[in-house]
Design a protein around this motif. Structure first.
Motif, short mmCIF file in Angstrom:
data_model
loop_
_atom_site.label_atom_id
_atom_site.label_comp_id
_atom_site.label_asym_id
_atom_site.label_seq_id
_atom_site.Cartn_x
_atom_site.Cartn_y
_atom_site.Cartn_z
N ASP A 474 26.45 69.37 55.80
CA ASP A 474 25.70 69.52 56.74
C ASP A 474 24.32 68.74 56.86
N LEU A 475 23.86 68.33 55.63
CA LEU A 475 22.74 67.73 55.54
C LEU A 475 22.58 66.18 55.68
N LEU A 476 21.76 65.73 56.81
CA LEU A 476 21.77 64.22 57.12
C LEU A 476 21.25 63.44 56.02
N ASP A 477 22.17 62.49 55.46
CA ASP A 477 21.74 61.75 54.06
C ASP A 477 21.16 62.66 53.20
N GLY A 478 21.57 64.20 52.97
CA GLY A 478 21.42 64.92 52.23
C GLY A 478 19.80 65.26 52.08
N VAL A 479 18.98 65.40 53.26
CA VAL A 479 17.81 65.67 53.19
C VAL A 479 17.26 66.49 54.30
N VAL A 480 17.76 66.49 55.38
CA VAL A 480 17.44 67.23 56.52
C VAL A 480 18.66 67.72 57.41
N CYS A 481 18.40 68.83 57.99
CA CYS A 481 19.18 69.40 59.15
C CYS A 481 18.64 70.20 60.17
N VAL A 482 19.27 70.22 61.43
CA VAL A 482 18.33 70.55 62.67
C VAL A 482 19.10 71.81 63.18
N ILE A 483 18.05 72.98 63.29
CA ILE A 483 18.73 74.23 63.80
C ILE A 483 17.99 74.20 65.39
N ARG A 484 18.88 74.67 66.16
CA ARG A 484 18.45 74.98 67.62
C ARG A 484 18.73 76.26 68.14
N THR A 485 17.83 77.03 68.56
CA THR A 485 18.04 78.14 69.55
C THR A 485 17.92 78.07 70.90
N GLY A 486 18.73 78.53 71.83
CA GLY A 486 18.60 78.50 73.13
C GLY A 486 18.70 77.12 73.36
N LYS A 487 17.91 76.55 74.67
CA LYS A 487 18.19 75.11 75.21
C LYS A 487 17.06 74.23 74.66
#
Length: 497
Positions: A474-487
């Motif tokens: 789930d980690l992009l290049d093993g260094v970051v992920c994005v969480i979004r709530t709502g729009k």
């Protein structure tokens, strides 16, 4: 010393006569004494009249004399000043820098003056109350930061102009000066003798900035009242030692600019009485002022740090994404005006952009072009790419082809959205825990409620399973992920080891 001055003026007059006969412009550059003066000759004719160009773009509020239109047909020197009362310039300052850029790319010499001395006083123009004084150490820190910022902006601006077909001479880089250099050596007696004797209290009292403050119960202090004298001396100093003939400023600077022109003329007249120099020796005795419109919000408020709505030019204070988005959110009615004022695109290009935009305004093509142009000018191509990448991510585009390190770089100074968290607190942890750690949710219970109604996203993909665990994939290049709530509530997690 007086003998040296007279000798220099005789040489100056002879060169002037020769220059008029041969069509050559010459300028003496002062190097600390009248025994150390170099004469530099220029034959530069300016084909594109910058004043006419600025008028077309709505960048001129007033001129002190229409003679400036003929003066800029030949190379001249222009300056604008800024006081270091904050660690960064803001959008309100940017218009004057763009004005300088228009002169610079057309072959004129440009000076950016940092008010290391005047910044300790504070300009009363456009203010209802006196500024809180800053320490000298803070002013020095701010001045250094703004110096670096102006250099960076003009490096980016030069590249920006070259990519749009301008041919720029390498020797015409912007000159950055600090008025503390001459004011810190000046005693109170010298100030009164060299500046004060030429000022008239009645004229000073008639300035709009002074009258406005006198109408308030708090009045105006002698310190702020004297500000116009110091700015006037700046113009005289630059005119005398750097052959600067034009001062550029916001419309609220009209009184300060005309005070400088008055001082130049009075000191020049006083000097002529004691020497054989003639007023007719050179057109360099002239001085001019240009004011540009103040940048106002849609409600008519002035932009700036004092107004509390500053869009900073420092990417650590206003990220390239936020800077870009400010222009993306601009009303359709303001697109053409801002394209003319904030870019150096040709008028024909702007007309075509506006026509295309008006056919489908919902696509916001005009805002997109404006945002791209001005972000590239201020933050460079790399800054624009960061802003565009952040826009793609925060507006729900797929993250499939986005590199993780690029994503971190795009949000590097955005502490509200980017949170560094240790890997063992993210990997193999349930999404509700991760959402709380990132600040996207206040509690695991809130996160689980969002999952049930389809309101929680990981890397722009809806999370369906409440017990979903975040894994390495789930980690992009093993260094970051994005969480979004709502729009539109985005939080990025930078995974650190």
């Amino acid at each position: 010393m007086m003998k040296s001055k007279i000798i220099f003026r005789n040489i100056y007059n002879k060169f002037t006569k020769f220059s008029c006969e041969k069509g050559i412009k010459f300028y003496p550059f002062y190097h600390g004494s009248y025994h150390n003066i170099s004469i530099r000759c220029f034959t530069k004719k300016i084909e594109d009249n910058v004043i006419e160009e600025l008028k077309k773009r709505g960048l001129i509020n007033a001129l002190t004399s229409s003679d400036i239109i003929n003066r800029v047909k030949n190379q001249t020197t222009i300056y604008c000043g800024v006081d270091p009362t904050a660690p960064s310039l803001h959008l309100g300052n940017l218009l004057t820098l763009i004005g300088l850029l228009h002169f610079n790319v057309r072959g004129h010499r440009t000076i950016a003056l940092i008010g290391g001395a005047t910044g300790s006083i504070g300009d009363p123009s456009g203010r209802n109350t006196e500024r809180q004084p800053l320490s000298f150490s803070m002013i020095e820190k701010n001045a250094n930061a703004i110096d670096n910022q102006i250099r960076k902006i003009f490096i980016n601006g030069k590249k920006y102009a070259l990519r749009r077909g301008f041919k720029i001479r390498d020797e015409l880089d912007v000159i950055i000066l600090n008025n503390l250099k001459w004011f810190q050596k000046m005693s109170a007696l010298e100030l009164l003798n060299d500046i004060g004797r030429y000022a008239r209290v009645g004229t000073m009292m008639a300035r709009d900035s002074v009258k406005l403050r006198m109408e308030n119960t708090g009045g105006i202090s002698f310190t702020e009242f004297s500000y116009q004298l110091l700015q006037a001396y700046d113009f005289w100093h630059l005119h005398h030692y750097h052959q600067c003939q034009i001062q550029l400023g916001g419309s609220d600077q009209w009184g300060n600019i005309t005070a400088g022109i008055d001082l130049i003329h009075k000191k020049k007249t006083d000097s002529i009485k004691t020497t054989t120099e003639s007023l007719e020796t050179t057109e360099n005795t002239n001085a001019f002022g240009i004011t540009i419109p103040l940048l106002l919000t849609s409600t008519g408020e002035k932009f700036g740090k004092s107004a509390g709505n500053a869009i900073w030019l420092d990417d650590k204070m206003t990220s390239p994404y936020e800077f870009y988005q400010y222009f993306m959110k601009l009303a359709d009615a303001d697109v053409e005006k801002y394209l003319r004022m904030f870019t150096i695109l040709s008028m024909e290009e702007i007309d075509q952009i506006v026509k295309t935009h008006m056919k489908s305004p919902e696509e916001r093509k005009g805002q997109e072009k404006l945002a791209s142009e001005i972000t590239e000018f201020v933050h460079g191509v790399a800054g624009l790419q960061k802003a565009q990448l952040a826009t793609r991510v925060l507006f729900g585009d797929s993250l499939e082809n986005i590199r993780g390190h690029d994503l971190i770089e795009a949000f590097l100074h955005d502490s509200q959205r980017l949170t560094p968290i240790h890997r063992n607190e993210i990997v193999n942890r349930t999404i509700d825990r991760v959402a709380v750690a990132a600040g996207a949710c206040k509690s695991r219970n809130e996160a689980n409620k969002l999952i049930k109604v389809g309101g929680l996203y990981l890397n722009n993909q809806r999370v369906i399973e409440p017990h979903h665990k975040v894994i390495e994939d789930d980690l992009l290049d093993g260094v970051v992920c994005v969480i979004r709530t709502g729009k539109s509530n985005y939080h990025l997690i930078q995974v650190i080891d």
